[in-house]
Design a protein around this motif. Structure first.
Motif, PDB file in Angstrom:
ATOM      1  N   ALA A   1       0.830  -1.213   0.000  1.00 40.26           N
ATOM      2  CA  ALA A   1       0.000   0.000   0.000  1.00 40.26           C
ATOM      3  C   ALA A   1       0.861   1.257   0.000  1.00 40.26           C
ATOM      4  CB  ALA A   1      -0.928  -0.017   1.217  1.00 40.26           C
ATOM      5  N   LEU A   2       1.946   1.239   0.743  1.00 37.60           N
ATOM      6  CA  LEU A   2       2.799   2.424   0.850  1.00 37.60           C
ATOM      7  C   LEU A   2       3.558   2.709  -0.442  1.00 37.60           C
ATOM      8  CD1 LEU A   2       4.193   1.849   4.455  1.00 37.60           C
ATOM      9  CD2 LEU A   2       2.676   3.716   3.742  1.00 37.60           C
ATOM     10  N   ILE A   3       4.102   1.671  -1.078  1.00 34.31           N
ATOM     11  CA  ILE A   3       4.929   1.918  -2.258  1.00 34.31           C
ATOM     12  C   ILE A   3       4.106   2.392  -3.451  1.00 34.31           C
ATOM     13  CG2 ILE A   3       6.727   0.293  -1.571  1.00 34.31           C
ATOM     14  CD1 ILE A   3       5.599  -1.722  -3.518  1.00 34.31           C
ATOM     15  N   GLN A   4       2.784   2.230  -3.383  1.00 34.57           N
ATOM     16  CA  GLN A   4       1.929   2.708  -4.470  1.00 34.57           C
ATOM     17  C   GLN A   4       1.595   4.186  -4.343  1.00 34.57           C
ATOM     18  OE1 GLN A   4      -1.537   0.163  -4.798  1.00 34.57           O
ATOM     19  NE2 GLN A   4      -0.296  -1.705  -4.818  1.00 34.57           N
ATOM     20  N   MET A   5       1.946   4.800  -3.215  1.00 38.57           N
ATOM     21  CA  MET A   5       1.623   6.218  -3.009  1.00 38.57           C
ATOM     22  C   MET A   5       2.519   7.101  -3.874  1.00 38.57           C
ATOM     23  SD  MET A   5       1.129   6.379   1.139  1.00 38.57           S
ATOM     24  CE  MET A   5       0.442   8.052   1.094  1.00 38.57           C
ATOM     25  N   LYS A   6       1.927   8.046  -4.556  1.00 36.30           N
ATOM     26  CA  LYS A   6       2.685   8.986  -5.381  1.00 36.30           C
ATOM     27  C   LYS A   6       3.513   9.890  -4.469  1.00 36.30           C
ATOM     28  CE  LYS A   6       2.211  12.286  -9.175  1.00 36.30           C
ATOM     29  NZ  LYS A   6       1.255  13.008 -10.060  1.00 36.30           N
ATOM     30  N   GLY A   7       4.819   9.894  -4.696  1.00 33.08           N
ATOM     31  CA  GLY A   7       5.718  10.672  -3.848  1.00 33.08           C
ATOM     32  C   GLY A   7       6.478   9.819  -2.856  1.00 33.08           C
ATOM     33  N   MET A   8       6.183   8.501  -2.826  1.00 36.50           N
ATOM     34  CA  MET A   8       6.930   7.603  -1.941  1.00 36.50           C
ATOM     35  C   MET A   8       8.267   7.259  -2.595  1.00 36.50           C
ATOM     36  SD  MET A   8       7.161   5.883   0.873  1.00 36.50           S
ATOM     37  CE  MET A   8       5.465   6.047   1.495  1.00 36.50           C
ATOM     38  N   MET A   9       9.368   7.564  -1.916  1.00 39.65           N
ATOM     39  CA  MET A   9      10.698   7.312  -2.450  1.00 39.65           C
ATOM     40  C   MET A   9      11.291   6.004  -1.928  1.00 39.65           C
ATOM     41  SD  MET A   9      12.311  11.151  -2.141  1.00 39.65           S
ATOM     42  CE  MET A   9      13.869  10.685  -2.898  1.00 39.65           C
ATOM     43  N   LEU A  10      10.974   5.639  -0.694  1.00 42.03           N
ATOM     44  CA  LEU A  10      11.596   4.458  -0.103  1.00 42.03           C
ATOM     45  C   LEU A  10      10.753   3.920   1.037  1.00 42.03           C
ATOM     46  CD1 LEU A  10      14.060   2.540   0.258  1.00 42.03           C
ATOM     47  CD2 LEU A  10      15.037   4.252   1.798  1.00 42.03           C
ATOM     48  N   VAL A  11      10.536   2.611   1.026  1.00 48.23           N
ATOM     49  CA  VAL A  11       9.954   1.892   2.156  1.00 48.23           C
ATOM     50  C   VAL A  11      11.007   0.894   2.607  1.00 48.23           C
ATOM     51  CG1 VAL A  11       8.103   0.384   2.947  1.00 48.23           C
ATOM     52  CG2 VAL A  11       7.619   2.147   1.225  1.00 48.23           C
ATOM     53  N   ASN A  12      11.515   1.067   3.827  1.00 46.82           N
ATOM     54  CA  ASN A  12      12.643   0.250   4.272  1.00 46.82           C
ATOM     55  C   ASN A  12      12.392  -0.269   5.682  1.00 46.82           C
ATOM     56  OD1 ASN A  12      15.072  -0.980   3.758  1.00 46.82           O
ATOM     57  ND2 ASN A  12      16.339   0.781   4.294  1.00 46.82           N
ATOM     58  N   GLN A  13      12.553  -1.566   5.867  1.00 50.86           N
ATOM     59  CA  GLN A  13      12.303  -2.209   7.155  1.00 50.86           C
ATOM     60  C   GLN A  13      13.608  -2.603   7.817  1.00 50.86           C
ATOM     61  OE1 GLN A  13       8.829  -2.883   7.925  1.00 50.86           O
ATOM     62  NE2 GLN A  13       9.453  -3.279  10.036  1.00 50.86           N
ATOM     63  N   PHE A  14      13.780  -2.216   9.103  1.00 44.26           N
ATOM     64  CA  PHE A  14      14.924  -2.611   9.919  1.00 44.26           C
ATOM     65  C   PHE A  14      14.383  -3.325  11.153  1.00 44.26           C
ATOM     66  CE2 PHE A  14      16.623   0.913   7.497  1.00 44.26           C
ATOM     67  CZ  PHE A  14      17.949   0.589   7.281  1.00 44.26           C
ATOM     68  N   GLY A  15      14.266  -4.643  11.083  1.00 43.00           N
ATOM     69  CA  GLY A  15      13.678  -5.358  12.210  1.00 43.00           C
ATOM     70  C   GLY A  15      12.251  -4.885  12.425  1.00 43.00           C
ATOM     71  N   ASN A  16      11.974  -4.293  13.585  1.00 41.41           N
ATOM     72  CA  ASN A  16      10.638  -3.764  13.872  1.00 41.41           C
ATOM     73  C   ASN A  16      10.525  -2.268  13.599  1.00 41.41           C
ATOM     74  OD1 ASN A  16       9.358  -6.157  14.680  1.00 41.41           O
ATOM     75  ND2 ASN A  16      10.220  -5.997  16.742  1.00 41.41           N
TER      76      ASN A  16
END
Length: 303
Positions: free
Chosen positions: A236-251
């Motif tokens: 859902a987040l990566i489909q948002m216009k203007g989203m450059m990066l979705v990055n997970q570090f553990g929790n």
């Protein structure tokens, strides 16, 4: 003093432009880090700087000399072990030293001692562990006391303790006045460099100190929150216009967005997926945020 100067260098292989109009300058005594995803052009740049291949366009000088006249001014440690596996440690070091007419046995012994190779001096190089092979490669590159040292991913595939010991030595070489040009994949190593440049698809996309390069995203905003990885939320987040990066570090979830996305919109999306309110905090960008955001298109492309 600028020990390494590359002005608008370009390299093409058939129809592929591996390096495109890249300029770099490195001061004496600096540790300069060149980062980029696989196939970004890092090794091509370092091979041009060493004169192993010629650039198609642009100019290069080392220690204020052209490459042909600067051969004795630099040492090179290749990405893969390049010493002779069927020669002993001592024979390898002697061979590389003799290429530069260095016959001082005391000098060579000091290198064996420095890199803890004396106990292996009569062992075949091919029998060394990965970490000691790196040490031997460094000793051979330093046999003729070069002013500049090129290191192509010098700690790839070795354990964290050996990596730390090698970086301690890199700092010592720097304080001795040597200039180090390092390519690496590791963000922790990037943080150790005095200056950095990021390559993406053969082009320089950022340059500066580890601190200043964190601001290379300009007006982008970084948000973070404690939430476990949820595939539906990521989609859902990566489909948002203007989203450059979705990055997970553990929790920890980190989001890099342009100013067209508001914090309220992000929190609303997260709420709709998780069913509970999850507050976001504005966070300082780190090197990995910047690196992935600037090179993500290349990373995500098919192999």
């Amino acid at each position: 003093m600028k020990m390494i100067k590359a002005v608008n260098i370009t390299k093409r292989f058939d129809r592929l432009t591996a390096v495109n109009n890249v300029s770099l300058q490195v001061d004496k005594g600096q540790i300069f880090g060149l980062l980029g995803p696989n196939a970004a052009g890092k090794t091509t740049v370092i091979r041009m700087l060493c004169g192993i291949i010629e650039c198609d366009e642009g100019e290069i000088s080392l220690n204020d000399k052209n490459i042909k006249k600067a051969k004795t001014d630099f040492g090179y440690v290749a990405q893969h072990f390049g010493q002779y596996e069927d020669l002993s440690v001592r024979e390898n070091l002697q061979f590389y030293a003799q290429m530069y007419n260095v016959t001082d046995e005391q000098r060579l012994q000091s290198l064996l001692d420095r890199y803890e190779l004396t106990k292996f001096r009569d062992n075949l190089a091919g029998t060394l562990s990965g970490g000691y092979k790196r040490r031997l490669a460094l000793a051979c590159a330093l046999a003729h006391e070069p002013e500049i040292l090129f290191l192509d991913e010098p700690t790839a595939g070795i354990d964290p303790l050996t990596r730390k010991l090698l970086w301690d030595d890199f700092y010592r070489l720097s304080t001795e006045g040597k200039t180090l040009f390092v390519t690496t994949h590791y963000m922790e190593e990037a943080q150790r460099c005095h200056q950095l440049a990021f390559l993406s698809a053969g082009e320089k996309v950022a340059e500066g100190t580890p601190e200043t390069i964190k601001h290379a995203l300009n007006n982008a905003i970084v948000y973070s929150t404690n939430i476990p990885y949820i595939p539906k939320l990521r989609d859902a987040l990566i489909q948002m216009k203007g989203m450059m990066l979705v990055n997970q570090f553990g929790n920890e979830l980190r989001l890099v967005v342009t100013s067209q996305i508001t914090q309220t919109e992000l929190e609303s999306i997260i709420h709709s997926v998780t069913g509970k309110p999850v507050p976001l905090q504005v966070s300082e960008p780190n090197l990995e945020d910047v690196f992935i955001a600037l090179t993500q298109k290349e990373i995500d492309s098919p192999c």
